[in-house]
Design a protein around this motif. Structure first.
Motif, short mmCIF file in Angstrom:
data_model
loop_
_atom_site.label_atom_id
_atom_site.label_comp_id
_atom_site.label_asym_id
_atom_site.label_seq_id
_atom_site.Cartn_x
_atom_site.Cartn_y
_atom_site.Cartn_z
N ALA A 111 29.31 41.47 50.39
CA ALA A 111 30.08 40.89 51.48
C ALA A 111 31.25 40.08 50.94
N GLN A 112 32.30 39.96 51.74
CA GLN A 112 33.46 39.17 51.35
C GLN A 112 33.09 37.70 51.23
N GLY A 113 33.58 37.06 50.17
CA GLY A 113 33.41 35.63 49.99
C GLY A 113 32.01 35.19 49.63
N ALA A 262 42.72 36.88 35.33
CA ALA A 262 44.15 37.12 35.13
C ALA A 262 44.62 38.39 35.82
N THR A 263 43.71 39.28 36.19
CA THR A 263 44.10 40.51 36.88
C THR A 263 44.29 40.30 38.38
N ASP A 264 44.10 39.08 38.86
CA ASP A 264 44.20 38.75 40.29
C ASP A 264 43.23 39.59 41.12
N PRO A 265 41.93 39.53 40.82
CA PRO A 265 40.98 40.35 41.57
C PRO A 265 40.57 39.70 42.88
N TYR A 266 39.98 40.49 43.77
CA TYR A 266 39.28 39.92 44.93
C TYR A 266 37.80 40.25 44.84
N LEU A 267 37.42 41.11 43.87
CA LEU A 267 36.01 41.37 43.58
C LEU A 267 35.80 41.20 42.09
N ILE A 288 30.95 26.93 37.56
CA ILE A 288 32.22 27.64 37.43
C ILE A 288 32.27 28.82 38.39
N ILE A 289 31.17 29.59 38.49
CA ILE A 289 31.14 30.76 39.37
C ILE A 289 31.33 30.35 40.82
N ARG A 293 34.51 31.28 43.23
CA ARG A 293 34.34 31.93 44.54
C ARG A 293 35.08 31.17 45.63
N ASP A 294 34.97 29.86 45.62
CA ASP A 294 35.55 29.05 46.69
C ASP A 294 37.05 28.88 46.55
#
Length: 351
Positions: A111-113, A262-267, A288-289, A293-294
């Motif tokens: 799920a997103q976020g 650095a790759t600008d991911p969303y997943l 950190i994780i 996420r936030d």
């Protein structure tokens, strides 16, 4: 053998007692959240014909147009208002290596976020599943669908079926990963390792590298700036000139995460990020994780054997055994599922 002389056009300046990278004597690291460039220079960058968007006079990294290969499988999907579609759909994936069935009709979603965890004993097929998701392996059957939000948190998405997508194209689509065994460039500096991750977001080609027009030089400065910011975020900026192999084990793990960011991911896919860490390092990694996420508004897919960590940061957990999915649910459900206790935990887990 001595290391070849460093011929990069980068010098070192000092910020609060810590040297920082610069190009041609100009500090490219922002101070107190503001770019070190003058407003006129920043405005010129924005008006120089570059395609990157601008914010407060600064060139900001932009996600490029998805590669052409999967374009025929893309389709807009606008769900009901307020409903977030899964960022990743795994539809009945199977993977066969000769006579070995590594994955058998695995079906799950992220799920997103949220932080989604995949657990299971060694040999359950978790890393094989990661390799199918990131297009390193082509599944024998089934499909992987990536739902790319137009902006972080958006409910409007573009669906990408990854059957014909190559690994570098998957990265350009917004999916980044770390590996079970650390995969850094040991002889390159800490800063250079993160800069490598920006490759999929750059526009300069062969001619730009040869003739180095102004937009290429500015793009390089932006890469250094963004990479240093990520090192600072991960607490590694003091070591930016060190070779990656000289970092402590836990620091190398954080460096690998910085390169993925650095790759600008969303997943973001993390394959056993806490492996080999001591308890203190594991606690720091957990924080950190959650912070990533936030603050980066990412979805995280996590493989991990440290059950304390999994139970404390996961929104949903999928459990695998012998290449099959045997359970899924919230951490509380999984910790009391008799099939999970028998197959993996060994005894009831007290969260």
């Amino acid at each position: 053998m001595s290391r070849p002389q460093d011929t990069r056009p980068m010098s070192a300046q000092t910020e609060n007692g810590v040297s920082v990278p610069s190009y041609n004597g100009a500090n490219v690291v922002p101070e107190n959240g503001a770019s070190a460039k003058s407003e006129n220079e920043a405005a010129a960058m924005c008006n120089d014909g570059a395609d990157a968007p601008c914010e407060n006079g600064r060139v900001m990294p932009a996600r490029p147009v998805p590669p052409e290969a999967p374009a025929q499988d893309e389709a807009k999907d606008t769900p009901a208002s307020g409903v977030k579609p899964p960022v990743l759909e795994i539809n009945r994936i199977s993977m066969r290596f000769g006579g070995l069935m590594a994955l058998t009709e695995v079906e799950m979603h992220a799920a997103q976020g949220e932080v989604t965890a995949i657990i299971g004993p060694n040999g359950a097929g978790k890393t094989t599943l990661f390799n199918c998701i990131t297009c390193i392996y082509k599944p024998t059957a089934g499909e992987v669908v990536l739902n790319a939000p137009l902006r972080p948190g958006d409910t409007d998405v573009t669906r990408h079926r990854l059957g014909k997508v190559k690994p570098f194209e998957a990265t350009a689509l917004g999916m980044a990963r770390t590996f079970q065994n650390i995969r850094l460039f040991p002889a390159m500096s800490v800063l250079e390792n993160v800069m490598v991750g920006r490759h999929c977001r750059t526009k300069a080609g062969i001619l730009g590298a040869l003739f180095r027009p102004r937009y290429v030089r500015r793009e390089e400065e932006a890469i250094v700036e963004r990479s240093y910011q990520l090192l600072k975020y991960m607490g590694l900026h003091k070591y930016y000139r060190e070779e990656a192999r000289n970092l402590a084990y836990g620091q190398q793990r954080r460096l690998e995460i910085a390169r993925a960011l650095a790759t600008d991911p969303y997943l973001l896919l993390l394959d056993e990020p806490a492996a080999g860490m001591n308890p203190q390092e594991t606690l720091e990694l957990r924080d950190i994780i959650l912070k990533i996420r936030d603050e980066f508004k990412l979805s995280v897919l996590l493989i991990e054997h440290d059950m304390n960590m999994v139970m404390n940061i996961s929104d949903k957990i999928f459990v695998m055994e012998y290449g099959c999915l045997i359970a899924q649910g919230a951490p509380e459900q999984i910790s009391h599922d008799p099939r999970v206790i028998k197959a993996y935990l060994g005894e009831e887990f007290n969260a």
